[in-house]
Design a protein around this motif. Structure first.
Motif, PDB file in Angstrom:
ATOM      1  N   UNK A 229       0.843  -1.189   0.000  1.00 18.13           N
ATOM      2  CA  UNK A 229       0.000   0.000   0.000  1.00 18.13           C
ATOM      3  C   UNK A 229       0.882   1.244   0.000  1.00 18.13           C
ATOM      4  N   UNK A 230       0.592   2.140  -0.923  1.00 17.23           N
ATOM      5  CA  UNK A 230       1.329   3.390  -1.001  1.00 17.23           C
ATOM      6  C   UNK A 230       0.590   4.514  -0.299  1.00 17.23           C
ATOM      7  N   UNK A 286      -6.393   4.982  -5.977  1.00 15.31           N
ATOM      8  CA  UNK A 286      -5.272   4.066  -6.191  1.00 15.31           C
ATOM      9  C   UNK A 286      -4.501   3.909  -4.889  1.00 15.31           C
ATOM     10  N   UNK A 287      -4.501   2.680  -4.364  1.00 16.43           N
ATOM     11  CA  UNK A 287      -3.928   2.428  -3.050  1.00 16.43           C
ATOM     12  C   UNK A 287      -2.525   1.842  -3.101  1.00 16.43           C
ATOM     13  N   UNK A 288      -2.187   1.128  -4.165  1.00 18.80           N
ATOM     14  CA  UNK A 288      -0.870   0.506  -4.200  1.00 18.80           C
ATOM     15  C   UNK A 288      -0.745  -0.481  -5.331  1.00 18.80           C
ATOM     16  N   UNK A 289       0.085  -1.500  -5.093  1.00 21.15           N
ATOM     17  CA  UNK A 289       0.331  -2.483  -6.133  1.00 21.15           C
ATOM     18  C   UNK A 289       0.622  -3.844  -5.522  1.00 21.15           C
ATOM     19  N   UNK A 290       0.658  -4.835  -6.389  1.00 17.76           N
ATOM     20  CA  UNK A 290       0.927  -6.218  -6.008  1.00 17.76           C
ATOM     21  C   UNK A 290       2.345  -6.569  -6.436  1.00 17.76           C
ATOM     22  N   UNK A 301       5.929  -0.686   5.923  1.00 22.70           N
ATOM     23  CA  UNK A 301       5.741  -1.235   7.262  1.00 22.70           C
ATOM     24  C   UNK A 301       4.663  -2.320   7.256  1.00 22.70           C
ATOM     25  N   UNK A 302       4.879  -3.443   7.954  1.00 25.72           N
ATOM     26  CA  UNK A 302       3.878  -4.513   7.961  1.00 25.72           C
ATOM     27  C   UNK A 302       2.539  -4.048   8.519  1.00 25.72           C
ATOM     28  N   UNK A 303       1.461  -4.490   7.891  1.00 20.35           N
ATOM     29  CA  UNK A 303       0.106  -4.226   8.366  1.00 20.35           C
ATOM     30  C   UNK A 303      -0.358  -5.450   9.147  1.00 20.35           C
TER      31      UNK A 303
END
Length: 312
Positions: A229-230, A286-290, A301-303
């Protein structure tokens, strides 16, 4: 093993394959199940809950009935299937007032109507407390499973992220939502988005977010990918309610019950996706990428994996 030790996810992993057809349009354990009828997939989803577990402060039977249909429809729409109808299973104490039962069904009927599908009856049962099951069926030519590949992009559809979490927090803290009408509306009368159907050709995968965004992304990671997640949507009223960015992020990640969709988009489909969403007025973030690997991370950072899970 006892269910409280196994947990809901562990139980579902064992139950989902039982009797499930090998040639089904979606894998066992996805947001809905179904069969092929000619060139179309006919999907079915059933959801159930105790009234007392979902009725927030100020929420009456009309809103709870509405919420039941919304939960079921959200799973179907996340699979790119148009709802065709819903049925209800009611569990009602014998001393319950008739008006309560009528309002419960009227709320379900209104949500179904807003989704362009009828309420088709169901079943009534005597019980020690109020509970509700909702079944919905739908059809699609392009059933969309939970699926992702390294390099894919992640988009969040809709504008209820963090708002429902704020309403749930307000319920348990005894806070008023009078100053936050959009938060109250998001929690009391969520309506899954028919506009998602316009995006089917641009997506690789899709997941319903009801268990909380963090849990949903962890389920995506279980397919063998890493989720990076960005950024996350931080709506002004959610920030104002939470009081800080960190607290608002907590509501977005762990709120749950948004009945929105997490979309997996191949990079070559992004431009088309954005054009389609704009044409139908669907908010996208747009939240992020795979990527390759496993786990869920926000800015590196780990979620932690937390979310609503029955039996625990």
């Amino acid at each position: 093993m006892r269910l409280k030790d196994l947990g809901e996810r562990g139980l579902l992993a064992r139950l989902a394959p039982l009797g499930y057809p090998e040639d089904a349009p979606l894998p066992p354990g996805d947001d809905a199940g179904g069969v092929w009828v000619g060139e179309e997939a006919w999907l079915l989803k059933t959801d159930g809950f105790l009234y007392r577990e979902v009725a927030l402060d100020g929420m009456g039977p009309f809103a709870v009935g509405w919420r039941g249909v919304a939960a079921t429809a959200s799973d179907l729409l996340a699979k790119m299937a148009r709802p065709l109808g819903f049925t209800l299973g009611l569990f009602l104490p014998p001393d319950l007032e008739e008006a309560f039962a009528l309002e419960l069904v009227q709320g379900a009927a209104e949500a179904a109507r807003r989704l362009g599908a009828p309420l088709l009856g169901g079943d009534t049962n005597a019980a020690s407390e109020v509970a509700l099951t909702v079944s919905g069926f739908a059809r699609t030519r392009t059933p969309l499973p939970r699926r992702a590949l390294p390099g894919d992009l992640l988009y969040l559809a809709g504008d209820r992220w963090g708002r429902v979490g704020a309403a749930i927090r307000a319920h348990y803290q005894g806070r008023s939502l009078e100053a936050f009408p959009a938060i109250r509306q998001a929690a009391f009368y969520p309506l899954p988005r028919l506009e998602l159907l316009a995006l089917a050709g641009s997506l690789r995968g899709s997941l319903d977010s009801s268990d909380g965004l963090a849990e949903t992304l962890w389920q995506l990671s279980e397919l063998g990918v890493r989720v990076d997640l960005e950024a996350l949507p931080l709506l002004p009223d959610v920030l104002a309610f939470a009081g800080s960015e960190a607290a608002a992020l907590e509501l977005v990640l762990y709120g749950g019950e948004e009945f929105e969709a997490v979309l997996v988009v191949p990079p070559e489909g992004e431009a088309q996706l954005l054009a389609q969403a704009k044409a139908v007025g669907l908010p996208l973030f747009r939240a992020g990428r795979v990527g390759e690997g496993r786990g869920v991370y926000l800015r590196g950072e780990p979620v932690p994996r937390r979310g609503y899970e029955r039996f625990r």
